[in-house]
Design a protein around this motif. Structure first.
Motif, PDB file in Angstrom:
ATOM      1  N   LEU A  47     -12.014  31.300 -41.579  1.00  0.00           N
ATOM      2  CA  LEU A  47     -10.711  31.902 -41.268  1.00  0.00           C
ATOM      3  C   LEU A  47      -9.663  31.608 -42.328  1.00  0.00           C
ATOM      4  CD1 LEU A  47     -10.408  31.402 -37.402  1.00  0.00           C
ATOM      5  CD2 LEU A  47     -10.654  33.545 -38.686  1.00  0.00           C
ATOM      6  N   GLU A  48      -9.706  30.396 -42.869  1.00  0.00           N
ATOM      7  CA  GLU A  48      -8.708  30.019 -43.880  1.00  0.00           C
ATOM      8  C   GLU A  48      -8.903  30.774 -45.195  1.00  0.00           C
ATOM      9  OE1 GLU A  48      -9.102  25.766 -44.064  1.00  0.00           O
ATOM     10  OE2 GLU A  48      -8.931  25.720 -41.872  1.00  0.00           O
ATOM     11  N   ILE A  50      -9.508  34.068 -45.235  1.00  0.00           N
ATOM     12  CA  ILE A  50      -9.302  35.500 -44.990  1.00  0.00           C
ATOM     13  C   ILE A  50      -7.823  35.852 -44.874  1.00  0.00           C
ATOM     14  CG2 ILE A  50      -9.842  37.423 -43.435  1.00  0.00           C
ATOM     15  CD1 ILE A  50     -12.196  35.663 -42.396  1.00  0.00           C
ATOM     16  N   TYR A  51      -7.385  36.768 -45.702  1.00  0.00           N
ATOM     17  CA  TYR A  51      -6.033  37.309 -45.580  1.00  0.00           C
ATOM     18  C   TYR A  51      -6.168  38.717 -45.012  1.00  0.00           C
ATOM     19  CZ  TYR A  51      -4.923  33.918 -49.317  1.00  0.00           C
ATOM     20  OH  TYR A  51      -4.781  32.795 -50.087  1.00  0.00           O
ATOM     21  N   ASN A  55      -1.126  38.588 -42.513  1.00  0.00           N
ATOM     22  CA  ASN A  55      -0.767  37.309 -43.147  1.00  0.00           C
ATOM     23  C   ASN A  55       0.426  37.535 -44.076  1.00  0.00           C
ATOM     24  OD1 ASN A  55      -3.933  36.867 -42.719  1.00  0.00           O
ATOM     25  ND2 ASN A  55      -2.926  34.885 -42.842  1.00  0.00           N
ATOM     26  N   SER A  57       1.165  36.110 -46.689  1.00  0.00           N
ATOM     27  CA  SER A  57       0.830  36.026 -48.114  1.00  0.00           C
ATOM     28  C   SER A  57      -0.159  37.100 -48.576  1.00  0.00           C
ATOM     29  CB  SER A  57       0.306  34.633 -48.441  1.00  0.00           C
ATOM     30  OG  SER A  57      -0.520  34.164 -47.420  1.00  0.00           O
TER      31      SER A  57
HETATM   32  C1  LIG Z   1      -3.963  34.315 -41.914  1.00  0.00           C
HETATM   33  O1  LIG Z   1      -3.421  34.228 -40.611  1.00  0.00           O
HETATM   34  C2  LIG Z   1      -4.314  33.663 -39.644  1.00  0.00           C
HETATM   35  C3  LIG Z   1      -3.626  33.758 -38.288  1.00  0.00           C
HETATM   36  O2  LIG Z   1      -2.361  33.193 -38.334  1.00  0.00           O
HETATM   37  C4  LIG Z   1      -4.635  32.233 -40.030  1.00  0.00           C
HETATM   38  O3  LIG Z   1      -5.573  31.678 -39.115  1.00  0.00           O
HETATM   39  C5  LIG Z   1      -5.265  32.223 -41.424  1.00  0.00           C
HETATM   40  O4  LIG Z   1      -5.502  30.898 -41.843  1.00  0.00           O
HETATM   41  C6  LIG Z   1      -4.354  32.939 -42.416  1.00  0.00           C
HETATM   42  N1  LIG Z   1      -5.070  33.065 -43.666  1.00  0.00           N
HETATM   43  C7  LIG Z   1      -4.608  32.597 -44.820  1.00  0.00           C
HETATM   44  C8  LIG Z   1      -5.491  32.804 -45.998  1.00  0.00           C
HETATM   45  O5  LIG Z   1      -3.520  32.050 -44.946  1.00  0.00           O
END
Ligand SMILES: *[C@@H]1O[C@H](CO)[C@@H](O)[C@H](O)[C@H]1NC(C)=O
Ligand SMILES: *[C@@H]1O[C@H](CO)[C@@H](O)[C@H](O)[C@H]1NC(C)=O
Ligand SMILES: *[C@@H]1O[C@H](CO)[C@@H](O)[C@H](O)[C@H]1NC(C)=O
Ligand SMILES: *[C@@H]1O[C@H](CO)[C@@H](O)[C@H](O)[C@H]1NC(C)=O
Length: 241
Positions: A47-48, A50-51, A55, A57
Motif C-alpha cells: 500500500l505504501e 501505491i499512489y 493521494n 502526492s
Molecule cells: C496513498 O493514500 C493511502 C490512503 O490514505 C495510503 O494508505 C497510502 O500509503 C498512500 N500512498 C502513498 C504512496 O503515499
C-alpha cells in the motif's frame, strides 16, 4: 426539412456519446478497483508503494519524471495509479494484477523517452515507477557493478568515481537518464568507440517476466537476454536491475 434534420443529428450524436463514455467509465473503474484490490491483497506493505489520484502526492509523483514538458499538461492521459515498488515482489504483484485485470503497464525509470511512452497511454494504464529501486554496488576488484533500474547514470558515474579513478561505464552524457531505460535501449555515449554501448557491457539482468516470474540471464534464456539489450524499455520484461 433540411433545418430539422441538422437539428436532430447533434442530439443523437450526443446521446450516443454519453452512453458510450458512461459504459467505458463504469467498466474501467471496476477493472481499476479490482486491480488495486489485487495489489493490496498481495502484501500489506504494498500500500505504501501505491499512489492513486486521491493521494495528495500523486501529481508530484507523476510529474517528477516527466522530462518532456509538452506532456506536463492537464490533457495528458493520467494513469489509474503509480506503483513505486520498494521490493521486487511489488513488481511481480503489479505485473500479475495488471495482467489479470486488463490494465496496461508503463514502466518508467528516468522518464527520458521523449514520446512519453513510460508515462502516457490511450488505454487504462498504471505507471510502474522504478524511482525507489536505485541501489548501486560497485565491486572494483572484480570490475563489475550491480545497478537497479531506477538509478540514474549520474548516480552510477558518481559511485564508480567514488571508488576508482581508473574505471567508468560506457553510457550517455545526460546524467538524469535512468539506467533501466537507457541500458535497455542500447546506451550510447562518449566511450563507445573504444568500449561499445552500455548493452555491450551488460553481464546479467534481473527482470520480471510477463507471468510474474523473476528471471536472470540463465533462466530467461538467450533470446530474451538478447532482446532486452537494445529492444527498448519494458518491451519484453520489466528490468529490475
Ligand atoms: C496513498 O493514500 C493511502 C490512503 O490514505 C495510503 O494508505 C497510502 O500509503 C498512500 N500512498 C502513498 C504512496 O503515499
Ligand atoms: C482480496 O482479498 C479478499 C479477502 O481475502 C477477497 O475477498 C477478495 O476477493 C480479494 N480480491 C482480489 C481482487 O484478489
Ligand atoms: C492507441 O495507441 C496505439 C498506438 O499509438 C494505436 O495503435 C491505437 O489505435 C490507439 N487506440 C485508441 C483506442 O486510440
Ligand atoms: C566517496 O563517498 C564517501 C561517502 O559519501 C565520501 O565521504 C568520500 O569523500 C567519497 N570519496 C570520493 C573520492 O569521492
Amino acid at each position: 426539412m433540411k433545418d430539422s434534420n441538422s437539428a436532430t443529428l447533434p442530439l443523437v450524436t450526443i446521446v450516443l456519446f454519453l452512453s458510450l463514455s458512461w459504459r467505458a467509465t463504469s467498466d474501467s473503474s471496476s477493472q481499476v478497483d479490482k486491480f488495486l484490490q489485487c495489489l493490496a491483497n498481495s502484501s500489506a506493505l504494498m500500500l505504501e508503494s501505491i499512489y492513486t489520484p486521491s493521494n495528495s502526492s500523486f501529481e508530484s509523483a507523476l510529474q517528477a519524471y516527466i522530462r518532456n514538458h509538452r506532456f506536463l499538461t492537464p490533457e495528458t492521459p493520467k494513469s489509474v495509479a503509480i506503483v513505486a515498488p520498494t521490493h521486487v515482489s511489488h513488481v511481480q504483484a503489479t505485473v500479475v494484477c495488471a495482467k489479470d485485470n486488463g490494465v496496461q503497464i508503463r514502466v518508467r525509470s528516468g522518464g527520458h523517452d521523449y514520446e512519453g511512452l513510460s508515462y502516457r497511454s490511450n488505454v487504462t494504464f498504471v505507471i510502474l515507477d522504478m524511482f525507489n529501486l536505485r541501489s548501486i554496488d560497485v565491486d572494483v576488484d572484480n570490475e563489475v557493478a550491480f545497478v537497479q533500474a531506477g538509478a540514474t547514470i549520474g548516480e552510477l558515474y558518481y559511485k564508480i568515481a567514488n571508488q576508482s579513478k581508473d574505471h567508468a561505464y560506457p553510457a550517455g552524457v545526460c546524467l538524469s537518464l535512468g539506467t533501466g531505460g537507457h541500458f535497455n535501449g542500447g546506451g550510447y555515449g562518449n566511450m563507445m568507440r573504444k568500449y561499445g554501448l552500455s548493452v555491450d557491457n551488460i553481464l546479467d539482468a534481473q527482470v520480471v517476466g510477463a507471468d510474474g516470474n523473476i528471471l536472470d540471464q540463465a533462466s530467461m534464456g538467450k533470446d530474451l537476454f538478447w532482446a532486452i539489450r537494445g529492444g527498448g524499455g519494458a518491451s519484453f520484461a520489466v528490468i529490475v536491475s
